[in-house]
Enzyme design. Sequence first.
Site, PDB file in Angstrom:
ATOM      1  N   LYS A 161       2.865  10.020   8.516  1.00 47.34           N
ATOM      2  CA  LYS A 161       2.344   9.475   9.776  1.00 47.34           C
ATOM      3  C   LYS A 161       3.143   9.935  11.008  1.00 47.34           C
ATOM      4  CE  LYS A 161       0.000   5.471   7.749  1.00 47.34           C
ATOM      5  NZ  LYS A 161      -1.372   5.486   8.189  1.00 47.34           N
ATOM      6  N   PHE A 207       0.862  -1.189   0.000  1.00 48.95           N
ATOM      7  CA  PHE A 207       0.000   0.000   0.000  1.00 48.95           C
ATOM      8  C   PHE A 207       0.894   1.233   0.000  1.00 48.95           C
ATOM      9  CE2 PHE A 207      -2.496   3.440   1.796  1.00 48.95           C
ATOM     10  CZ  PHE A 207      -3.594   3.404   0.953  1.00 48.95           C
ATOM     11  N   ASP A 265       9.432   2.621   1.358  1.00 47.87           N
ATOM     12  CA  ASP A 265       8.260   3.331   1.876  1.00 47.87           C
ATOM     13  C   ASP A 265       8.215   3.121   3.388  1.00 47.87           C
ATOM     14  OD1 ASP A 265       5.760   4.072   2.784  1.00 47.87           O
ATOM     15  OD2 ASP A 265       4.706   3.428   0.971  1.00 47.87           O
TER      16      ASP A 265
END
Length: 416
Positions: A256, A140, A225
């Site tokens: 985040k 993702f 990532d």
Amino acid sequence: MTTPDLYAQHVLPTYGRFPLVPVRGAGARLWDDTGKSYLDFCMGIAVCSLGHCHPLLVEAIRHQAGELMHVSNLYQNPLQAELAEEINTRHVKLAGKVFFSNSGAEANDGLIKSARRFGLKRPQADGSQRYEVVTFLQSFHGRTLGAMSATGQAKIQEGFDPLLPGFRYLPFNDIAALENAVRPETAAILLEPIQGEGGVNMATPEFFRAVAALCKKHDILLLIDEVQTGFGRLGDAMGWRMIAPEVQPDGISWAKGLGGGVPIGAFWLSDRAVSEDGTALSSLMGPGSHGSTYGGNPLVCAASLAVLKEIREKELAVNAILQEVRIRETVKSWNLPVVTAVRGQGLLLGIALDPALIPTPEGKTPALVVVNKLMEHGLLVPPAGPNAFRLLPPLNVTDAEVDEALSIIHSVLSEL
Ligand SMILES: Cc1ncc(COP(=O)(O)O)c(C=O)c1O
């Protein structure tokens, strides 16, 4: 009108939201609009690394909001420069340069653009540009057109054809499949140290090393990532270092936990030379190549600096490791057949469930059934795919808070 009614009338229905209406948070706790309190092990999906409303973060935001919030990237911004230095020297600890975005998807878009610039500088044998980015099934990378096209999950892409061309998805953790990974047009490989949204699937050290070796062999970029794994969550400032510490990435994306709750993302490119004339990879994204009006404004940079300094000074990554050990030992001691595995690392853990042992009403996954039950009992956790839920507490979570969460999980899973 209730909040859910207002949503129904005025907000695009892109999310299947829980009916919960949080109104206040402090540390690992959250209160809803009825006054009910929850232990929050979701933390805005691994965002609030210091917990809710940490006094240092609140003070940094308050102070900066009164000084200067936004100036655009037309001018010098001392806080952005300081944050980039903090990231480079104290967290990545490799020579490189940072670009600030507002989210993880945007950060990954930046990496994808960088891979294409690299493919221009280092073209195919016939002189044509390399452009392809290889990613992995169940990955993702976000919801922008670029990040969604990089994401190896059909359900995320459904109905949005044509996708951005130039992506190919390989099975994760499959070293044999890497044999055919590289084509003449391939410019980069992008992977998560742990596939968080894909169900908490951790890259094996062997796989990570094989990917890195392949990148070196074929002169392609290794892009990591770290949007969900970065800044302490796995037990080190950089998640990949908990898996294969010797690996040196060419590019990294974050979001985040970088902001602890304010919207900030970033991508990083190495200063390493990518051609015989000594051109640095980081210099390929020169003036005019990329931009963002908000990206890294004084308000979010002040917040992020407060978060990263606290993580570093209090060694919260170490706490992530200690709490992981406590969680694993306790869950193992339960010996519950419904728990098939504890996956992940540090405080990105997935509790995998046996779907055969969970009565599931039409349209609900076993994970959702359990997540709803935990919520009823005062614990918030996000699902991770259909058969697992995640534990994403703040990095400064205490023994007592972990024990309380585990006791709720134990009673809910025992009932099942
Ligand atoms: C690994 C990973 N990359 C990218 C993203 C997208 O980040 P954002 O939602 O901030 O765009 C996420 C979000 O869950 C993620 O987990």
